[in-house]
Enzyme design. Structure first.
Site, PDB file in Angstrom:
ATOM      1  N   ARG A   3      37.478   7.855  86.589  1.00  0.00           N
ATOM      2  CA  ARG A   3      36.903   8.949  85.830  1.00  0.00           C
ATOM      3  C   ARG A   3      37.939  10.040  85.582  1.00  0.00           C
ATOM      4  O   ARG A   3      38.046  10.579  84.481  1.00  0.00           O
ATOM      5  CB  ARG A   3      35.688   9.521  86.574  1.00  0.00           C
ATOM      6  CG  ARG A   3      34.921  10.545  85.781  1.00  0.00           C
ATOM      7  CD  ARG A   3      33.851  11.224  86.614  1.00  0.00           C
ATOM      8  NE  ARG A   3      34.391  12.040  87.696  1.00  0.00           N
ATOM      9  CZ  ARG A   3      34.981  13.221  87.515  1.00  0.00           C
ATOM     10  NH1 ARG A   3      35.130  13.721  86.331  1.00  0.00           N
ATOM     11  NH2 ARG A   3      35.445  13.900  88.545  1.00  0.00           N
ATOM     12  N   GLU A  28      49.877  29.599  69.309  1.00  0.00           N
ATOM     13  CA  GLU A  28      49.541  30.068  70.652  1.00  0.00           C
ATOM     14  C   GLU A  28      50.299  29.282  71.725  1.00  0.00           C
ATOM     15  O   GLU A  28      50.663  29.846  72.758  1.00  0.00           O
ATOM     16  CB  GLU A  28      48.029  30.026  70.857  1.00  0.00           C
ATOM     17  CG  GLU A  28      47.352  31.099  70.015  1.00  0.00           C
ATOM     18  CD  GLU A  28      45.905  30.838  69.708  1.00  0.00           C
ATOM     19  OE1 GLU A  28      45.362  29.800  70.141  1.00  0.00           O
ATOM     20  OE2 GLU A  28      45.295  31.674  69.014  1.00  0.00           O
ATOM     21  N   GLU A  63      40.737  29.434  71.864  1.00  0.00           N
ATOM     22  CA  GLU A  63      41.063  28.856  70.559  1.00  0.00           C
ATOM     23  C   GLU A  63      40.630  27.394  70.474  1.00  0.00           C
ATOM     24  O   GLU A  63      40.109  26.948  69.444  1.00  0.00           O
ATOM     25  CB  GLU A  63      42.561  28.964  70.286  1.00  0.00           C
ATOM     26  CG  GLU A  63      42.968  28.463  68.920  1.00  0.00           C
ATOM     27  CD  GLU A  63      42.409  29.303  67.793  1.00  0.00           C
ATOM     28  OE1 GLU A  63      41.765  28.735  66.883  1.00  0.00           O
ATOM     29  OE2 GLU A  63      42.614  30.530  67.810  1.00  0.00           O
ATOM     30  N   LEU A 110      53.904  46.066  80.565  1.00  0.00           N
ATOM     31  CA  LEU A 110      55.137  46.671  80.050  1.00  0.00           C
ATOM     32  C   LEU A 110      55.229  48.142  80.461  1.00  0.00           C
ATOM     33  O   LEU A 110      56.283  48.601  80.920  1.00  0.00           O
ATOM     34  CB  LEU A 110      55.194  46.527  78.525  1.00  0.00           C
ATOM     35  CG  LEU A 110      56.471  46.948  77.847  1.00  0.00           C
ATOM     36  CD1 LEU A 110      57.672  46.155  78.371  1.00  0.00           C
ATOM     37  CD2 LEU A 110      56.348  46.777  76.340  1.00  0.00           C
TER      38      LEU A 110
END
Length: 117
Positions: A3, A28, A63, A110
């Site tokens: 499986r 992406e 996505e 950042l």
């Protein structure tokens, strides 16, 4: 064990199809490749580096789900259907929200790196 092997094969086939058929998935994935070294430079801690890469991977997950919804909706009918249009819009909104979350985390990291926080 069989499986797990079949699930792995299905995963590979799904990724290959998405990469071939969807420009957004390719973009992406490129962002993910760039995110790994960028996270090393920007992330102030090992945990932050993992978070930065993980949030880009999350965008890819959303996505892929959006792509699956769109492909299924297109398979149901080729005619314009307002309800299907709204469903597709919601999938697109999910991608947009995931991108916003990713962008905010990267901006925060950042700022953290340059001493703003």
């Amino acid at each position: 064990m069989m499986r797990v092997w079949r699930a792995t094969i299905n995963t590979w086939h799904g990724l290959k199809f998405a990469i071939r058929s969807e420009q957004a998935v390719r973009e992406e994935l490129a962002a993910l490749v760039l995110a790994v070294p960028a996270a090393w430079l920007i992330g102030a801690t090992p945990a932050r580096r993992v978070e930065l890469v993980a949030v880009v991977a999350l965008v890819i997950v959303v996505e892929l789900l959006n792509t699956a919804i769109e492909k299924l909706a297109d398979r149901l009918t080729t005619e314009h259907d307002p309800q299907i249009g709204r469903v597709k819009d919601m999938g697109s909104a999910a991608v947009g929200v995931a991108l916003a979350i990713a962008g905010l985390l990267w901006l925060f990291a950042l700022g953290e790196r340059v001493g703003l926080f």
